[in-house]
Design a protein around this motif. Structure first.
Motif, PDB file in Angstrom:
ATOM      1  N   LEU A  52       0.811  -1.222   0.000  1.00 25.86           N
ATOM      2  CA  LEU A  52       0.000   0.000   0.000  1.00 25.86           C
ATOM      3  C   LEU A  52       0.841   1.267   0.000  1.00 25.86           C
ATOM      4  N   LEU A  67      -4.306   3.925  -1.742  1.00 22.62           N
ATOM      5  CA  LEU A  67      -5.480   3.937  -0.865  1.00 22.62           C
ATOM      6  C   LEU A  67      -6.624   4.727  -1.479  1.00 22.62           C
ATOM      7  N   LYS A  74      -9.169   2.017   0.011  1.00 29.06           N
ATOM      8  CA  LYS A  74      -9.361   2.229   1.442  1.00 29.06           C
ATOM      9  C   LYS A  74     -10.706   1.699   1.906  1.00 29.06           C
TER      10      LYS A  74
END
Length: 258
Positions: A203, A208, A229
């Protein structure tokens, strides 16, 4: 629009029934079970509400004019301070949250291994058995990581188990009759956990915020944009609460085993 007056509908089952905009006057809703149901913008007045147990996403709950939403939220966090870590905002937070989830589930699985394997197929108060819970988490990861983030149109394993109220005809498995062993479902589960680990380890802030759209509307989740996310947050939420429920039910099963 149907109207019912002074009729006995006790014991009825309403599946995929639209009751929005309905009015209940002097009706008995005692001993009712409501599962997977939207109760948005509900107004109740002059009711007798005794011995009620509500589990789910709660927003804007007012009782006798007092909004108790924040109180409930704070009390839940007081009892489980680490729950706050399930709502990360950055890559490091997601990695820490997943570390915590995996450690906690390791302990829960070891607890389950201490029971007679047959008990792991038993339901407590109509909730999923321990094995069914693991099957559902496999489904949730396949849906929100493999399908929503990575674009696999059909990432399902035959033992994956969707939520009980999932619509029919969406192409995913939903066999409630099979009774796989704990080790069988754990093999699938470990592969799904590795999928999440692979995503969270790579990530970045940019990732995200990136949105992905699942391939079509014929399965789950539907073909609309979801941020990475949001997808990972759903997985964390599923993992946290289903482990909480599993621990609750294992305590009951332990009393049965003795």
């Amino acid at each position: 629009m149907a109207e019912f007056g002074e009729e006995d509908l006790s014991g009825s089952t309403f599946d995929w029934t639209d009751l929005s905009g309905s009015t209940f006057r002097a009706a008995s809703l005692s001993n009712v079970t409501i599962r997977g149901t939207d109760l948005h913008h509900v107004r109740m007045s002059g009711v007798e509400l005794w011995d009620v147990d509500i589990t789910g996403e709660i927003q804007g709950l007012r009782i006798n004019g007092v909004d108790v939403t924040d109180y409930v939220e704070q009390e839940v966090l007081r009892r489980e301070p680490e729950l706050a870590r399930m709502r990360p905002d950055d890559p490091a937070g997601f990695r820490e949250a997943w570390d915590l989830v995996e450690r906690r589930w390791d302990g829960t699985v070891e607890r389950a291994r201490g029971l007679d394997p047959e008990l792991l197929h038993e339901q407590v108060d109509g909730e999923w058995s321990f094995v069914e819970t693991l099957r559902h988490l496999s489904f949730a990861t396949a849906a929100w990581v493999s399908r929503a983030i990575e674009g696999d149109p059909a990432p399902w394993h035959p033992l994956d188990l969707p939520w009980d109220e999932a619509p029919e005809g969406r192409g995913f498995p939903r066999d409630r009759s099979v009774r796989p062993s704990l080790d069988e479902v754990l093999e699938i589960r470990r592969a799904r956990q590795a999928d999440v680990r692979r995503v969270v380890e790579s990530l970045t802030e940019e990732m995200l915020a990136t949105e992905h759209t699942p391939p079509d509307d014929e399965s789950w989740p539907p073909a609309r944009p979801f941020s990475v996310k949001d997808c990972l947050s759903i997985v964390l939420n599923e993992e946290w609460w289903h482990r909480t429920y599993a621990e609750r039910d294992l305590a009951v099963l332990e009393t049965r085993s003795t």
